[in-house]
Design an enzyme around this catalytic site. Sequence first.
Site, PDB file in Angstrom:
ATOM      1  N   ASN A 129     -14.866  16.792 -30.337  1.00 38.59           N
ATOM      2  CA  ASN A 129     -15.396  17.742 -29.341  1.00 38.59           C
ATOM      3  C   ASN A 129     -15.621  19.125 -29.939  1.00 38.59           C
ATOM      4  O   ASN A 129     -16.593  19.801 -29.618  1.00 38.59           O
ATOM      5  CB  ASN A 129     -14.422  17.858 -28.157  1.00 38.59           C
ATOM      6  CG  ASN A 129     -14.702  16.798 -27.107  1.00 38.59           C
ATOM      7  OD1 ASN A 129     -15.421  15.834 -27.368  1.00 38.59           O
ATOM      8  ND2 ASN A 129     -14.151  16.994 -25.921  1.00 38.59           N
ATOM      9  N   GLN A 138     -18.989   1.113 -40.878  1.00 36.42           N
ATOM     10  CA  GLN A 138     -19.477   2.423 -41.298  1.00 36.42           C
ATOM     11  C   GLN A 138     -18.466   3.074 -42.234  1.00 36.42           C
ATOM     12  O   GLN A 138     -17.345   3.385 -41.812  1.00 36.42           O
ATOM     13  CB  GLN A 138     -19.674   3.286 -40.037  1.00 36.42           C
ATOM     14  CG  GLN A 138     -20.095   4.715 -40.304  1.00 36.42           C
ATOM     15  CD  GLN A 138     -20.473   5.435 -39.008  1.00 36.42           C
ATOM     16  OE1 GLN A 138     -20.041   5.052 -37.919  1.00 36.42           O
ATOM     17  NE2 GLN A 138     -21.270   6.480 -39.117  1.00 36.42           N
ATOM     18  N   GLY A 139     -18.846   3.306 -43.466  1.00 33.67           N
ATOM     19  CA  GLY A 139     -17.923   3.886 -44.445  1.00 33.67           C
ATOM     20  C   GLY A 139     -18.222   5.343 -44.727  1.00 33.67           C
ATOM     21  O   GLY A 139     -18.759   5.694 -45.781  1.00 33.67           O
ATOM     22  N   TYR A 140     -17.878   6.175 -43.795  1.00 38.79           N
ATOM     23  CA  TYR A 140     -18.084   7.619 -43.968  1.00 38.79           C
ATOM     24  C   TYR A 140     -16.756   8.324 -44.264  1.00 38.79           C
ATOM     25  O   TYR A 140     -16.558   8.888 -45.331  1.00 38.79           O
ATOM     26  CB  TYR A 140     -18.677   8.229 -42.687  1.00 38.79           C
ATOM     27  CG  TYR A 140     -20.178   8.061 -42.504  1.00 38.79           C
ATOM     28  CD1 TYR A 140     -20.935   7.263 -43.340  1.00 38.79           C
ATOM     29  CD2 TYR A 140     -20.834   8.739 -41.469  1.00 38.79           C
ATOM     30  CE1 TYR A 140     -22.308   7.122 -43.153  1.00 38.79           C
ATOM     31  CE2 TYR A 140     -22.203   8.607 -41.276  1.00 38.79           C
ATOM     32  CZ  TYR A 140     -22.937   7.803 -42.123  1.00 38.79           C
ATOM     33  OH  TYR A 140     -24.279   7.682 -41.922  1.00 38.79           O
ATOM     34  N   SER A 141     -15.857   8.291 -43.262  1.00 38.71           N
ATOM     35  CA  SER A 141     -14.651   9.128 -43.350  1.00 38.71           C
ATOM     36  C   SER A 141     -13.742   8.736 -44.501  1.00 38.71           C
ATOM     37  O   SER A 141     -13.618   7.573 -44.865  1.00 38.71           O
ATOM     38  CB  SER A 141     -13.851   9.022 -42.052  1.00 38.71           C
ATOM     39  OG  SER A 141     -14.677   9.313 -40.964  1.00 38.71           O
ATOM     40  N   GLU A 150     -26.512   7.473 -33.803  1.00 44.52           N
ATOM     41  CA  GLU A 150     -25.206   7.321 -33.158  1.00 44.52           C
ATOM     42  C   GLU A 150     -25.114   8.211 -31.923  1.00 44.52           C
ATOM     43  O   GLU A 150     -24.500   7.871 -30.938  1.00 44.52           O
ATOM     44  CB  GLU A 150     -24.095   7.672 -34.156  1.00 44.52           C
ATOM     45  CG  GLU A 150     -22.696   7.434 -33.628  1.00 44.52           C
ATOM     46  CD  GLU A 150     -21.630   7.454 -34.715  1.00 44.52           C
ATOM     47  OE1 GLU A 150     -21.889   8.028 -35.789  1.00 44.52           O
ATOM     48  OE2 GLU A 150     -20.549   6.899 -34.474  1.00 44.52           O
ATOM     49  N   SER A 177     -13.867   1.265 -38.606  1.00 42.66           N
ATOM     50  CA  SER A 177     -13.770   0.333 -37.481  1.00 42.66           C
ATOM     51  C   SER A 177     -14.315  -1.023 -37.876  1.00 42.66           C
ATOM     52  O   SER A 177     -15.337  -1.120 -38.554  1.00 42.66           O
ATOM     53  CB  SER A 177     -14.587   0.840 -36.290  1.00 42.66           C
ATOM     54  OG  SER A 177     -14.093   2.062 -35.860  1.00 42.66           O
TER      55      SER A 177
HETATM   56  C1  LIG Z   1     -11.111   5.046 -33.094  1.00 42.66           C
HETATM   57  C2  LIG Z   1     -11.783   5.652 -34.259  1.00 42.66           C
HETATM   58  C3  LIG Z   1     -12.738   4.933 -34.937  1.00 42.66           C
HETATM   59  C4  LIG Z   1     -13.359   5.452 -36.063  1.00 42.66           C
HETATM   60  N1  LIG Z   1     -14.276   4.708 -36.726  1.00 42.66           N
HETATM   61  C5  LIG Z   1     -14.825   5.182 -37.871  1.00 42.66           C
HETATM   62  C6  LIG Z   1     -15.696   4.384 -38.659  1.00 42.66           C
HETATM   63  O1  LIG Z   1     -15.992   3.245 -38.305  1.00 42.66           O
HETATM   64  N2  LIG Z   1     -16.209   4.891 -39.792  1.00 42.66           N
HETATM   65  C7  LIG Z   1     -15.921   6.148 -40.201  1.00 42.66           C
HETATM   66  O2  LIG Z   1     -16.428   6.557 -41.232  1.00 42.66           O
HETATM   67  N3  LIG Z   1     -15.081   6.953 -39.504  1.00 42.66           N
HETATM   68  C8  LIG Z   1     -14.526   6.481 -38.348  1.00 42.66           C
HETATM   69  N4  LIG Z   1     -13.653   7.274 -37.624  1.00 42.66           N
HETATM   70  C9  LIG Z   1     -13.293   8.576 -38.159  1.00 42.66           C
HETATM   71  C10 LIG Z   1     -13.786   9.771 -37.395  1.00 42.66           C
HETATM   72  O3  LIG Z   1     -15.153   9.948 -37.591  1.00 42.66           O
HETATM   73  C11 LIG Z   1     -12.961  10.987 -37.817  1.00 42.66           C
HETATM   74  O4  LIG Z   1     -11.655  10.779 -37.337  1.00 42.66           O
HETATM   75  C12 LIG Z   1     -13.501  12.285 -37.289  1.00 42.66           C
HETATM   76  O5  LIG Z   1     -14.703  12.601 -37.903  1.00 42.66           O
HETATM   77  C13 LIG Z   1     -12.512  13.439 -37.471  1.00 42.66           C
HETATM   78  O6  LIG Z   1     -12.054  13.531 -38.761  1.00 42.66           O
HETATM   79  P1  LIG Z   1     -10.469  13.634 -39.078  1.00 42.66           P
HETATM   80  O7  LIG Z   1      -9.835  12.490 -38.388  1.00 42.66           O
HETATM   81  O8  LIG Z   1     -10.320  13.745 -40.518  1.00 42.66           O
HETATM   82  O9  LIG Z   1     -10.002  14.943 -38.358  1.00 42.66           O
HETATM   83  P2  LIG Z   1     -10.134  16.450 -38.904  1.00 42.66           P
HETATM   84  O10 LIG Z   1     -11.519  16.678 -39.370  1.00 42.66           O
HETATM   85  O11 LIG Z   1      -9.042  16.735 -39.842  1.00 42.66           O
HETATM   86  O12 LIG Z   1      -9.911  17.241 -37.561  1.00 42.66           O
HETATM   87  C14 LIG Z   1      -8.604  17.550 -37.040  1.00 42.66           C
HETATM   88  C15 LIG Z   1      -8.780  18.561 -35.917  1.00 42.66           C
HETATM   89  O13 LIG Z   1      -9.392  19.746 -36.446  1.00 42.66           O
HETATM   90  C16 LIG Z   1     -10.555  20.072 -35.742  1.00 42.66           C
HETATM   91  N5  LIG Z   1     -11.553  20.671 -36.633  1.00 42.66           N
HETATM   92  C17 LIG Z   1     -11.973  20.243 -37.834  1.00 42.66           C
HETATM   93  N6  LIG Z   1     -12.950  21.011 -38.334  1.00 42.66           N
HETATM   94  C18 LIG Z   1     -13.178  21.974 -37.400  1.00 42.66           C
HETATM   95  C19 LIG Z   1     -14.085  23.061 -37.306  1.00 42.66           C
HETATM   96  N7  LIG Z   1     -14.999  23.327 -38.234  1.00 42.66           N
HETATM   97  N8  LIG Z   1     -14.044  23.827 -36.196  1.00 42.66           N
HETATM   98  C20 LIG Z   1     -13.132  23.558 -35.207  1.00 42.66           C
HETATM   99  N9  LIG Z   1     -12.260  22.553 -35.243  1.00 42.66           N
HETATM  100  C21 LIG Z   1     -12.284  21.755 -36.320  1.00 42.66           C
HETATM  101  C22 LIG Z   1     -11.035  18.755 -35.180  1.00 42.66           C
HETATM  102  O14 LIG Z   1     -11.846  18.937 -34.043  1.00 42.66           O
HETATM  103  C23 LIG Z   1      -9.736  18.061 -34.844  1.00 42.66           C
HETATM  104  O15 LIG Z   1      -9.317  18.465 -33.581  1.00 42.66           O
HETATM  105  C24 LIG Z   1     -13.019   6.745 -36.496  1.00 42.66           C
HETATM  106  C25 LIG Z   1     -12.072   7.483 -35.802  1.00 42.66           C
HETATM  107  C26 LIG Z   1     -11.437   6.951 -34.714  1.00 42.66           C
HETATM  108  C27 LIG Z   1     -10.418   7.753 -33.995  1.00 42.66           C
END
Ligand SMILES: Cc1cc2nc3c(=O)[nH]c(=O)nc-3n(C[C@H](O)[C@H](O)[C@H](O)COP(=O)(O)OP(=O)(O)OC[C@H]3O[C@@H](n4cnc5c(N)ncnc54)[C@H](O)[C@@H]3O)c2cc1C
Lengths: 397, 379
Positions: free
Chosen positions: A373, A131-134, A249, A166
């Site tokens: 969360n 999945q290529g989102y983040s 999902e 992942s």
């Molecule tokens: C084990 C693992 C596997 C993953 N696999 C994939 C994958 O296969 N493909 C993919 O695309 N992505 C994947 N991800 C990425 C995942 O979807 C992102 O890590 C997630 O969406 C959070 O983004 P970030 O890490 O940039 O954190 P951030 O968005 O920077 O968040 C940091 C903190 O800020 C908080 N925060 C952010 N915005 C808000 C808001 N509006 N209100 C309150 N709090 C907020 C968050 O809750 C968090 O606590 C994976 C992540 C992990 C840990």
Amino acid sequence: MHLEFSKKEELFREEVSSWLSKNLKGKFKPVVGRGGSGDQTELLEERVEWEKHMGKSGWTCIGWPKKFGGRNASINEQVIFYEEYTKAGGPGRIGHIGETLAGPTIISFGSKEQQKRFLPKIRLGEEYWCQGYSEPSAGSDLAAVKTKAELVKGKWKINGQKIWTSLAKESDWIFVLCRTTKKSSGREGLSYILVPMSQPGITIQPIKQLTGQSEFNEVFFDNAETQEENVVGEVGEGWKVAMGTLGFERGTSTLGQQMAFEQEFNTVLKIAKENGSSEIPSIKNQLSEAWIGLRIMRFNALRMLSNSRDGLLSKEAMLSKLYWATWHRNLGKLAMDVLGMESEIGDKLPYDLTFLQKMFLFTRSDTIYAGTNQIQRNIISERALGMPKEPRGDNKK
Amino acid sequence: MEFSLTEEQEILRDTANSFLEDFSNSQSIRKAMESDLRFDPVLWKRMASEMGWTGILVPENYGGIGLSWVELVTLMEQMGKNLLCSPFHPTVCLGISSLLEAGNEEQKSSFLPLIASGELIVTLACLERSGSWLPEGIETTFEKKGSEYCLNGIKRFVPYGHSSDLIIVAARKKDNSNSKDLSLFLVGSDNPNISINQLTTMDQTRPQSELKLSNLKLSESKLLGKEGDGWEILNKVRSLGALGIAADQVGGAQKCLDMTCKYVLEREQFGRKIGSFQSIKHRLADMMVLVESARSSAYYAACLVKEGNDELDEAISIAKSYCSEAYFKCASDSIQLHGGVGFTWEYDVHLYFKRAKSSEIAFGSPQLHKDKIANFLGI
Ligand SMILES: Cc1cc2nc3c(=O)[nH]c(=O)nc-3n(C[C@H](O)[C@H](O)[C@H](O)COP(=O)(O)OP(=O)(O)OC[C@H]3O[C@@H](n4cnc5c(N)ncnc54)[C@H](O)[C@@H]3O)c2cc1C
């Protein structure tokens, strides 16, 4: 309202369990019970073999419509399948991104040709997906993705970077959310493009996780290519498609995972009985709370699935990710409490950890991926309870 | 498996809710809880004759409508939501359940039709001064003299004791060392040898009484179930009683969430609705998780009663402990998010908060039920 399964469903249960008991043995013995939380990257080859075997026998993708090779299994039958699969110690499914995310997305939004090209290979365990989102600057705020795709002579040329992907190393294809309209921003101008992983334009850089393993990766696109027809949905409508995938999902696809939690709980309970920690009042209490939480997770799932009409999940479904992720994280902590001093001691030098240690560490990510969360709470309060939306900043650095 | 309400069940729920919104509103609740009886007898009659609620569990051949616990839980959820003041729980969940569980034909045919028609209010007197739910908590004794039983003792925490017509009393055989050798008796509240003293309760919507039985004489026909079977019957009935409370808690918790959502969208501070503050939104989201999970647990147990499943006791303990904690948390958060007005007598939030507290400890505190679960888990 009733809980009993029908005769027909009970027959289905027998069919599933007898197939599993006849097949999950012999050369597949080593994968029994493997590949769960924190163990996802282990025994990959063996698990691919198992996936193919299941595919050939018609036990992958059972919820898909018959015309795409599925069994059109009802939600009840899927519940039964997952229950029996878990009971039998079926290994963590490595084809789950294809079966539960890419596949349903292609079924809902894809063209006939895409369905023909991609679905059989997912079903047969021949092609794997990631999945290529983040991206580095697009996490929770997914609409901030910057990766670009440009149409040049019948091919999309893709440039940019994905992160936290992942199973990228193990995958044949990636679905990429990227910008196809120049200078667009936010949800506009995005497209959902399917890209083959094995090509010079893609570089995969594993990221070492806090568990010491590398389940996720950075994926760099440097003039990576894919055929023009590999856009799912309309060009520029990628946001809609991506949200569809996220809906899958957060829906039925997590059911199997939840069922596996029961085995983890049982492992923790067994240890607590053996090492006597279950007699410590606070541990005893936590075990009983964990069990209550687990049972209710199941009751919630059954209710949510019964309430979902026409494949659309009810608003209770929004609660599921927050609930199970939090529960699982707590179980990880409880496992360590149960182990006491032993919780620090791993399997082997230099850094081979035990199954429960990996679970404890891995569950820290449950409350982050697939919507943190905090994001889940935003979604619940805004969409289910009607609270005002979070204001956006306009931080132009 | 179809774990959602049927169309008929949805109709029952919606009809109950709109009836109760009309007749159990803030004003009528307060009037009822401050009256002598602690409920509105006119409303009670209507609940019985117009709505058929008192006969919901009573089989048709005894004048009821013979529905299941799923419908009962659906209904009691609405009662909890609208904070109904009435002896419904003791009469239906405890009284009818006891009679169905242990009553002989004569007892069933003389009492069930009267209960269904709303003419007879029933309660259960089991707890005593220790407040313990264990058999040792029952010190009241009975002695058989000829063809009569003679009861002595003091019962406490009897729900609606002061307004009941029929009281089911648990007593132990005098001078018997087996702590579980208990029996149940049907006692008319007009018996001269019973004195009923209404207690002050913090939650005014759930009154309780103390009963003194002094040489209270009963004929053999007033024994409910076999002599010595009392503990077994009590266990079943109190377990169902716990489920009835859980259903009420689900409704109460839901109402706390609803009231709070409404309030935070009205109230403004710092130039914005307080509902736009993330700390408030997130608390509401957590409340919703609690409410929906509580609902799942109560309905799950209700289905098991209907299906006679042997997981029932476990499911009820799960429901009672979870719903209790969910209600208390939602009610507490509701006060907090209302600010100062949440602390007033005028706003209804405190009524829910107090009911959350009284129902939390009724029929086993969350801790008691967690201990039971631990027992099921073999620890
Ligand atoms: C084990 C693992 C596997 C993953 N696999 C994939 C994958 O296969 N493909 C993919 O695309 N992505 C994947 N991800 C990425 C995942 O979807 C992102 O890590 C997630 O969406 C959070 O983004 P970030 O890490 O940039 O954190 P951030 O968005 O920077 O968040 C940091 C903190 O800020 C908080 N925060 C952010 N915005 C808000 C808001 N509006 N209100 C309150 N709090 C907020 C968050 O809750 C968090 O606590 C994976 C992540 C992990 C840990």
